[in-house]
Design a protein around this motif. Structure first.
Motif, PDB file in Angstrom:
ATOM      1  N   MET A   1      48.864  24.933   2.347  1.00 26.89           N
ATOM      2  CA  MET A   1      48.179  24.839   1.061  1.00 26.89           C
ATOM      3  C   MET A   1      48.206  26.174   0.325  1.00 26.89           C
ATOM      4  SD  MET A   1      44.749  22.624   0.781  1.00 26.89           S
ATOM      5  CE  MET A   1      43.662  23.908   1.345  1.00 26.89           C
ATOM      6  N   VAL A   2      47.785  27.213   0.984  1.00 29.11           N
ATOM      7  CA  VAL A   2      47.777  28.522   0.341  1.00 29.11           C
ATOM      8  C   VAL A   2      48.790  29.416   1.051  1.00 29.11           C
ATOM      9  CG1 VAL A   2      46.390  30.503  -0.297  1.00 29.11           C
ATOM     10  CG2 VAL A   2      45.368  28.238  -0.277  1.00 29.11           C
ATOM     11  N   GLY A   3      49.898  29.691   0.409  1.00 30.66           N
ATOM     12  CA  GLY A   3      50.939  30.509   1.019  1.00 30.66           C
ATOM     13  C   GLY A   3      50.927  31.890   0.421  1.00 30.66           C
ATOM     14  N   ALA A   4      52.120  32.359   0.023  1.00 26.39           N
ATOM     15  CA  ALA A   4      52.198  33.646  -0.663  1.00 26.39           C
ATOM     16  C   ALA A   4      51.652  33.448  -2.064  1.00 26.39           C
ATOM     17  CB  ALA A   4      53.645  34.092  -0.740  1.00 26.39           C
ATOM     18  N   THR A   5      50.416  33.771  -2.176  1.00 27.42           N
ATOM     19  CA  THR A   5      49.782  33.354  -3.415  1.00 27.42           C
ATOM     20  C   THR A   5      48.863  34.438  -3.933  1.00 27.42           C
ATOM     21  OG1 THR A   5      48.458  31.588  -4.365  1.00 27.42           O
ATOM     22  CG2 THR A   5      47.874  32.246  -2.181  1.00 27.42           C
ATOM     23  N   PRO A   6      48.765  34.573  -5.261  1.00 31.08           N
ATOM     24  CA  PRO A   6      47.824  35.556  -5.781  1.00 31.08           C
ATOM     25  C   PRO A   6      46.388  35.186  -5.412  1.00 31.08           C
ATOM     26  CG  PRO A   6      49.238  34.657  -7.518  1.00 31.08           C
ATOM     27  CD  PRO A   6      49.480  33.856  -6.303  1.00 31.08           C
ATOM     28  N   TYR A   8      43.810  34.859  -7.058  1.00 37.92           N
ATOM     29  CA  TYR A   8      42.975  34.040  -7.926  1.00 37.92           C
ATOM     30  C   TYR A   8      42.847  32.604  -7.449  1.00 37.92           C
ATOM     31  CZ  TYR A   8      47.456  32.652 -10.010  1.00 37.92           C
ATOM     32  OH  TYR A   8      48.726  32.194 -10.219  1.00 37.92           O
ATOM     33  N   SER A   9      43.846  32.142  -6.663  1.00 41.20           N
ATOM     34  CA  SER A   9      43.778  30.740  -6.271  1.00 41.20           C
ATOM     35  C   SER A   9      42.665  30.501  -5.253  1.00 41.20           C
ATOM     36  CB  SER A   9      45.105  30.268  -5.721  1.00 41.20           C
ATOM     37  OG  SER A   9      45.380  30.958  -4.545  1.00 41.20           O
ATOM     38  N   LYS A  11      39.731  32.073  -5.608  1.00 43.64           N
ATOM     39  CA  LYS A  11      38.479  32.381  -6.288  1.00 43.64           C
ATOM     40  C   LYS A  11      37.954  31.147  -6.997  1.00 43.64           C
ATOM     41  CE  LYS A  11      38.705  35.076  -9.898  1.00 43.64           C
ATOM     42  NZ  LYS A  11      39.323  36.212 -10.580  1.00 43.64           N
ATOM     43  N   LYS A  12      36.745  30.796  -6.743  1.00 44.08           N
ATOM     44  CA  LYS A  12      36.162  29.653  -7.461  1.00 44.08           C
ATOM     45  C   LYS A  12      34.902  30.124  -8.167  1.00 44.08           C
ATOM     46  CE  LYS A  12      38.119  25.878  -5.038  1.00 44.08           C
ATOM     47  NZ  LYS A  12      38.349  24.482  -5.334  1.00 44.08           N
TER      48      LYS A  12
ATOM     49  N   GLN B 256      46.246  29.344 -14.255  1.00 45.24           N
ATOM     50  CA  GLN B 256      45.440  29.703 -13.081  1.00 45.24           C
ATOM     51  C   GLN B 256      44.360  28.660 -12.808  1.00 45.24           C
ATOM     52  OE1 GLN B 256      44.146  33.636 -14.211  1.00 45.24           O
ATOM     53  NE2 GLN B 256      45.838  34.618 -13.120  1.00 45.24           N
ATOM     54  N   MET B 259      46.029  25.658 -11.244  1.00 43.87           N
ATOM     55  CA  MET B 259      46.479  25.937  -9.873  1.00 43.87           C
ATOM     56  C   MET B 259      45.310  26.024  -8.909  1.00 43.87           C
ATOM     57  SD  MET B 259      49.569  28.684 -10.486  1.00 43.87           S
ATOM     58  CE  MET B 259      49.887  28.918  -8.740  1.00 43.87           C
ATOM     59  N   ARG B 260      44.220  26.633  -9.382  1.00 43.76           N
ATOM     60  CA  ARG B 260      43.033  26.777  -8.542  1.00 43.76           C
ATOM     61  C   ARG B 260      42.467  25.405  -8.187  1.00 43.76           C
ATOM     62  NH1 ARG B 260      40.504  30.943 -11.423  1.00 43.76           N
ATOM     63  NH2 ARG B 260      39.757  29.374 -12.856  1.00 43.76           N
ATOM     64  N   GLU B 263      44.811  23.618  -5.862  1.00 38.86           N
ATOM     65  CA  GLU B 263      45.032  24.364  -4.615  1.00 38.86           C
ATOM     66  C   GLU B 263      46.518  24.440  -4.273  1.00 38.86           C
ATOM     67  OE1 GLU B 263      42.344  22.456  -1.855  1.00 38.86           O
ATOM     68  OE2 GLU B 263      40.758  23.875  -2.390  1.00 38.86           O
ATOM     69  N   SER B 265      50.040  26.985  -4.525  1.00 38.71           N
ATOM     70  CA  SER B 265      50.441  28.375  -4.714  1.00 38.71           C
ATOM     71  C   SER B 265      51.715  28.402  -5.554  1.00 38.71           C
ATOM     72  CB  SER B 265      50.672  29.034  -3.366  1.00 38.71           C
ATOM     73  OG  SER B 265      51.812  28.479  -2.765  1.00 38.71           O
ATOM     74  N   THR B 266      52.097  29.612  -5.953  1.00 40.52           N
ATOM     75  CA  THR B 266      53.239  29.748  -6.862  1.00 40.52           C
ATOM     76  C   THR B 266      54.510  29.129  -6.271  1.00 40.52           C
ATOM     77  OG1 THR B 266      53.581  31.923  -5.929  1.00 40.52           O
ATOM     78  CG2 THR B 266      52.387  31.816  -7.999  1.00 40.52           C
ATOM     79  N   ASN B 267      54.697  29.280  -4.953  1.00 42.06           N
ATOM     80  CA  ASN B 267      55.953  28.737  -4.413  1.00 42.06           C
ATOM     81  C   ASN B 267      55.913  27.241  -4.105  1.00 42.06           C
ATOM     82  OD1 ASN B 267      54.311  29.205  -2.270  1.00 42.06           O
ATOM     83  ND2 ASN B 267      55.555  30.874  -1.409  1.00 42.06           N
ATOM     84  N   ALA B 293      51.626  35.308 -13.896  1.00 43.71           N
ATOM     85  CA  ALA B 293      51.220  34.280 -12.931  1.00 43.71           C
ATOM     86  C   ALA B 293      52.158  34.239 -11.717  1.00 43.71           C
ATOM     87  CB  ALA B 293      51.198  32.912 -13.606  1.00 43.71           C
ATOM     88  N   GLN B 294      53.152  35.144 -11.694  1.00 44.62           N
ATOM     89  CA  GLN B 294      54.164  35.208 -10.632  1.00 44.62           C
ATOM     90  C   GLN B 294      54.971  33.917 -10.534  1.00 44.62           C
ATOM     91  OE1 GLN B 294      52.490  36.762  -6.971  1.00 44.62           O
ATOM     92  NE2 GLN B 294      51.138  38.129  -8.089  1.00 44.62           N
TER      93      GLN B 294
END
Lengths: 221, 383
Positions: A1-6, A8-9, A11-12, B256, B259-260, B263, B265-267, B293-294
């Motif tokens: 779900m969360v990989g190489a990611t900034p 902000y993803s 942060k809620k 953002q 994406m948030r 859930e 990620s960029t890839n 946003a990469q």
């Protein structure tokens, strides 16, 4: 779900989804009211533009861009300005504030002006300064620029003031973690006259954010 | 966990055809709907736009009613909704919303040469026409938020469904090429002197287009449903009413936010269908936002080279092409692109090719500092 990611993803917002009405403001027929109190009342003989100019001077806004705005944007701006000056709201809160406005005539007031400038080849004078205001959400944009609001934005058009929809949409933003506070309302100007009514829905409010209360405040305004 | 929301059926009415299949075929052949227009009553000089021949609309409309009783945009919207409803077999209930996205509606009625009554310019009147034609039970919700209207309307539908206000919604978006909008963009010197060239070094403005598009958004996943709406955002730049932000702030925040919520990620993102109007400032702003946003390596296209800028219809029309990109696992060329013309790099799709597309991001930006982003995910269906 969360990989190489900034970051902000992850942060809620920490939110309380419960919205109440914190403050409200209306402008119609040469009168400005805020939280149930008349703060400006003029004779209704003035045109809207004269009235807007008077309010601008009295309130000492010092925001010359106001004069460039079309009538719908002036109406929207005035109402929001008075409301947001009335409440305590930090710049951080403003940055995340959602804005949900509505009306009946969209931007037809200015659309007609623009149309008059293109009707004939002999008298053809279209201007970008007029054309840019031929969208109903521009006044909302003016409010966002003035207060550095970068939250959710949407402009809706209904046949009449629609308190149930405003309530439902504002709540959907809060429940989906898109906003903690929502500036909502109606801002309408057409050949027949003008009326705006804006309110701030916030966990800090004291009045219930119900269709009944919104209707009552709108009708009393 | 929020309730899942899906896209069930879709339809298109565009210069490239009145079916999704016809539109996809044109895209595969890199055929553009943009043509040099002359001898119109819109501008006295030739200009480039993607327009639908009125006779074609009237011929298609015969099956629904008398074409002389409706304005052009009304017919386009009705045709699109009729097809979407027919394909989806949707039962219109008290819990069905009708959401209409448009920037200008039937603005052509303000022209003194048009014989229809002026009240047809009011968006609630347009809404009621569609409502009563099909028998929707609820008052229509009109979204008029500049050029993000079409995609924002999908986000609005999703939010209302997730909060149990509606069970499903028909979302229809449309706008016209009119004297009003063409002369307006012309005063901004924003019209391209040829078919528009999104993200190109040689881009010099937009080509306007007209289209209608519609979808059913629903909490129900049917047998052939393959698209889920997984995140959205619509944030303001708070910078300028007509100029894009130099930092891409509102677009970045919108992406953002989507994406948030989703859930992802960029890839995870396989395709971006960006706004790409081909003005100098818009495309540059997007390049900055996507880099912040990469997302600069994600394959990206603008479909404005095929359809022109269809204003309030653009976001929904282009999202529907994105659903087909997911369905067929195909990346469509960003028509009009040649050499990079943005200060930050983007991975512009230069050749239509097969590639897995599971997650797709649609974005739009417009006047008033508006931006919107919606994320879609492919879900397994029983084809």
């Amino acid at each position: 779900m969360v990989g190489a990611t900034p970051l902000y993803s992850l942060k809620k917002f920490h939110v309380s989804t419960k919205l109440n009405i914190q403050a409200w403001c209306s402008v119609k027929n040469g009168t400005v009211s805020c939280n149930g109190k008349k703060i400006v009342s003029t004779d209704n003989e003035q045109t809207f533009s004269e009235f807007a100019k008077q309010i601008y001077k009295e309130q000492q806004w010092e925001y010359p861009k106001f004069y460039k705005m079309d009538r719908l944007s002036k109406l929207t701006f005035m109402t929001a300005e008075i409301l947001l000056n009335e409440v305590t709201i930090s710049s951080e809160e403003k940055e995340q504030l959602a804005v949900v406005f509505s009306n009946k005539s969209a931007s037809l007031d200015t659309d007609r002006n623009y149309q008059n400038s293109i009707n004939s080849i002999e008298n053809f004078y279209p201007s970008p300064a007029v054309f840019v205001y031929t969208l109903p959400n521009i006044g909302m944009g003016e409010v966002c620029i003035r207060h550095k609001i970068q939250g959710e934005n949407a402009f809706f058009v209904f046949d009449d003031f629609n308190p149930l929809f405003l309530k439902q949409y504002a709540e959907s933003l809060a429940q989906n973690n898109k906003a903690t506070q929502v500036l909502c309302g109606w801002t309408e100007i057409d050949e027949k006259g003008y009326k705006s009514f804006l309110y701030l829905a916030s966990p800090n409010g004291t009045l219930p954010h119900t269709e009944e209360t919104i209707t009552k405040l709108y009708t009393q305004s | 966990m929020s309730k899942p929301v899906y896209i069930q059926e879709a339809s298109l009415v565009t210069p490239l055809g009145f079916s999704i299949a016809a539109n996809i075929l044109a895209l595969e052949n890199e055929k553009s709907g943009i043509e040099e227009q002359h001898g119109t009553d819109i501008l006295d000089t030739p200009f480039y736009a993607a327009m639908i021949v009125s006779k074609k609309i009237d011929a298609a409309f015969e099956k629904l009613g008398d074409p002389s009783k409706y304005m052009k945009l009304e017919k386009m919207l009705l045709l699109s909704v009729a097809e979407t409803l027919e394909k989806s077999n949707l039962q219109l209930s008290e819990k069905t919303a009708l959401i209409i996205a448009t920037t200008k509606g039937s603005i052509d009625v303000l022209d003194p040469d048009i014989s229809f009554p002026e009240e047809r310019a009011y968006l609630p009147v347009l809404g009621k026409k569609i409502q009563s034609f099909f028998g929707f039970k609820q008052e229509p919700i009109v979204v008029s938020n500049a050029c993000v209207s079409g995609i924002l309307a999908v986000a609005v539908a999703k939010r209302l469904i997730q909060n149990n206000i509606h069970e499903n919604a028909v979302v229809v978006a449309g706008d016209l090429v009119s004297k009003f909008t063409v002369t307006g963009f012309n005063t901004f010197q924003a019209l391209s002197d040829g078919p528009c060239k999104p993200y190109s070094k040689f881009r010099n403005g937009i080509s306007i287009g007209e289209a209608a598009a519609s979808v059913v958004v629903s909490s129900e996943k049917k047998k052939n449903t393959f698209v889920q709406v997984i995140g959205d955002g619509s944030c303001n730049d708070a910078n300028h009413i007509s100029g894009p932000s130099r930092t891409g702030e509102g677009l970045l925040k919108s992406v953002q936010s989507a994406m948030r919520e989703a859930e992802v990620s960029t890839n995870d993102i396989d395709l971006i269908s960006a706004h790409g109007t081909a003005t100098i400032y818009n495309d540059e702003m997007e390049a900055i936002a996507f880099n912040r946003a990469q997302l600069q390596d994600v394959p990206l296209h603008s479909l404005k080279g095929y359809y022109g800028h269809t204003l309030g219809a653009a976001g929904l029309l282009e999202a529907i092409i994105g659903f087909e990109a997911m369905n067929q696992n195909k990346l469509f060329t960003s028509l009009g692109y040649d050499e990079s013309g943005t200060s930050k790099p983007l991975n512009i799709i230069q050749k239509t090719e097969k590639k897995t597309v599971n997650t797709f991001l649609k974005t739009a930006s417009g006047f008033g500092g508006s931006n919107a982003a919606v994320l879609f995910k492919k879900v397994s269906c029983e084809h």
